[in-house]
Each structure stands twice: as C-alpha cells, then as structure tokens.
Scaffold this motif. Structure first.
Motif, short mmCIF file in Angstrom:
data_model
loop_
_atom_site.label_atom_id
_atom_site.label_comp_id
_atom_site.label_asym_id
_atom_site.label_seq_id
_atom_site.Cartn_x
_atom_site.Cartn_y
_atom_site.Cartn_z
N HIS A 249 4.02 -10.44 6.75
CA HIS A 249 1.95 -9.53 5.91
C HIS A 249 0.73 -9.57 6.71
N ARG A 250 0.70 -10.65 7.48
CA ARG A 250 -0.20 -11.23 8.02
C ARG A 250 -0.17 -9.77 9.61
N ARG A 251 1.08 -10.36 9.92
CA ARG A 251 0.84 -8.93 11.12
C ARG A 251 0.07 -7.43 10.28
N VAL A 252 0.26 -7.06 9.42
CA VAL A 252 0.48 -5.84 8.91
C VAL A 252 -1.75 -5.76 8.58
N LEU A 253 -1.69 -7.31 8.21
CA LEU A 253 -3.39 -7.42 7.21
C LEU A 253 -4.13 -7.30 8.29
N GLU A 254 -4.13 -8.13 9.26
CA GLU A 254 -4.71 -7.89 10.98
C GLU A 254 -4.80 -6.29 11.60
N ARG A 255 -3.47 -5.60 11.39
CA ARG A 255 -3.80 -4.92 12.06
C ARG A 255 -5.21 -3.52 10.90
N VAL A 256 -4.88 -4.17 9.77
CA VAL A 256 -5.81 -3.21 8.99
C VAL A 256 -7.03 -3.93 8.60
N ARG A 257 -7.40 -4.90 9.74
CA ARG A 257 -8.70 -5.38 9.66
C ARG A 257 -9.04 -4.55 10.78
N GLU A 258 -8.12 -4.12 11.66
CA GLU A 258 -8.83 -3.39 13.17
C GLU A 258 -8.79 -1.75 12.86
N ILE A 259 -8.78 -1.50 11.10
CA ILE A 259 -9.69 0.88 10.85
C ILE A 259 -10.40 0.34 10.65
N PRO A 260 -11.04 1.67 11.72
CA PRO A 260 -13.02 1.20 11.35
C PRO A 260 -13.39 1.43 10.13
N TYR A 261 -14.77 1.06 9.51
CA TYR A 261 -15.26 2.61 8.46
C TYR A 261 -14.94 3.82 8.20
N GLY A 262 -14.91 4.00 7.41
CA GLY A 262 -15.15 5.56 6.84
C GLY A 262 -13.72 6.61 8.04
N GLU A 263 -12.57 5.73 8.09
CA GLU A 263 -11.61 6.31 8.50
C GLU A 263 -10.55 5.43 7.86
N GLN A 264 -9.36 6.72 8.23
CA GLN A 264 -8.11 6.43 7.48
C GLN A 264 -6.71 6.52 8.54
N ILE A 265 -5.62 5.63 7.93
CA ILE A 265 -4.63 6.02 8.60
C ILE A 265 -3.81 6.06 7.46
N ASN A 266 -2.54 5.99 7.44
CA ASN A 266 -1.02 5.95 6.38
C ASN A 266 -0.26 4.83 7.39
N VAL A 267 0.23 4.95 6.09
CA VAL A 267 1.51 3.70 6.13
C VAL A 267 1.89 3.74 7.35
N GLU A 268 2.37 4.76 7.68
CA GLU A 268 3.56 5.49 8.79
C GLU A 268 2.43 4.59 10.23
N THR A 269 1.93 5.00 10.74
CA THR A 269 1.16 4.28 11.80
C THR A 269 0.16 3.18 11.36
N LEU A 270 -0.21 3.08 10.30
CA LEU A 270 -0.35 1.07 10.38
C LEU A 270 1.05 0.42 11.49
N ALA A 271 2.25 0.78 10.13
CA ALA A 271 3.87 0.34 10.96
C ALA A 271 3.65 0.43 12.30
N ARG A 272 3.14 1.38 13.09
CA ARG A 272 3.36 2.01 14.87
C ARG A 272 2.24 1.00 14.86
N MET A 273 1.38 0.62 14.34
CA MET A 273 0.59 -0.60 14.63
C MET A 273 0.61 -1.84 15.56
N THR A 274 1.76 -1.99 13.96
CA THR A 274 1.94 -3.59 13.39
C THR A 274 3.38 -4.15 14.52
N SER A 275 2.68 -5.28 15.33
CA SER A 275 4.17 -5.58 16.49
C SER A 275 5.26 -6.39 15.31
N GLY A 276 6.11 -5.97 15.53
CA GLY A 276 7.98 -6.15 15.23
C GLY A 276 7.90 -5.53 13.87
#
Length: 156
Positions: A78-105
């Motif tokens: 969960h920490r790894r996921v939430l750390e990646r969420v902090r990297e989503i720029p202001y005014g931009e959106q992603i989906n859960v699958e993209t977030l999963a791709r961004m998250t190590s492990g």
C-alpha cells in the motif's frame, strides 16, 4: 520544505467550497491523517501553515504538496501504491491499471494485485495530500462529494 513544522496536534478549518471541514492530524513533523468531517474534533485548532496551503489550493492555487511529509503506517504494498499516487501531476488522471503498472512489485494483470491497489486507495490516510482523486476508476478515501469537488477543481 515541510509546512507541518514541529507542532503536533489536530487542526481543522471549515471549507465553504467543500461544504465541510478539512482536518489534519500532525505528529513528529509529519501528517498522519487528512479527513473531511462535518464537524471538527473538539480539540482541533484552526491555525496551521499546511491548512493555509490547503485552502489556497481549494481557492484555485496549484499545489502538489509533494514537499509535505506524510507518515504512512500502512502495509508495504500500500505504501508503494500511495507513493506512486503522489507522483500523479496536478490536473492529470490515471486509472487503476496504470497505477499498478507504475508500482514496483505489483502485477497489473493480476486481480489480487489490482485489489491491493484499490484497497490502498480506499484506506489512504491522507487524501488530497496523496491525491487519490486523480485515479479515475479507483476508490477515494475522501467522501464522494469531496472527491468530486477536488476533481472539478483540477478540471479532471
């Protein structure tokens, strides 16, 4: 820069934009929680630099809060996921699958891993500072009305 300072406690202020209070919990110079109660805790003070920044943000000032220290006492994945969420720029959106791709492990093709991503979003201890409202098909730890206002604010 870390606007939480050395002051510990609970701080809250009413937001006309959100139609409820913004409440933060701070300990050891880190934010431990962000919530949006109808009424703040009785012991909440209303004067904190981070609340000033949050209210500027709610007034339309772009801020990513990336410099604010957030204490994440959550499972490692969960920490790894939430750390990646902090990297989503202001005014931009992603989906859960993209977030999963961004998250190590995390395997974006594994349903259990995708459920871990959703659980991390749902249990996010600091919505807004960890902007789960930018994950369009995931849950948010903020109330639905707050999530929609944050999306609207960022034109998502």
């Amino acid at each position: 820069m870390d606007d939480t300072g050395d002051v510990a406690g609970i701080f809250a202020r009413e937001s006309p934009y959100l139609g409820r209070h913004v409440q933060i919990g701070v300990a050891s110079g880190r934010v431990v929680s962000v919530s949006f109660p109808d009424s703040p805790d009785d012991e909440a003070a209303d004067d904190h630099d981070l609340l000033d920044r949050i209210f500027d943000y709610l007034g339309g000032v772009e801020d990513d809060f990336s410099d604010v220290a957030v204490a994440l006492t959550v499972p490692t994945v969960h920490r790894r996921v939430l750390e990646r969420v902090r990297e989503i720029p202001y005014g931009e959106q992603i989906n859960v699958e993209t977030l999963a791709r961004m998250t190590s492990g995390v395997d974006h093709t594994d349903e259990d891993d995708l459920n871990d991503v959703r659980t991390a979003l749902d249990e996010n201890p600091a919505p807004l500072l960890i902007p789960d409202h930018r994950v369009r098909d995931g849950p948010s730890a903020a109330p639905p009305s707050v999530e929609q206002k944050l999306r609207s604010l960022e034109e998502l």
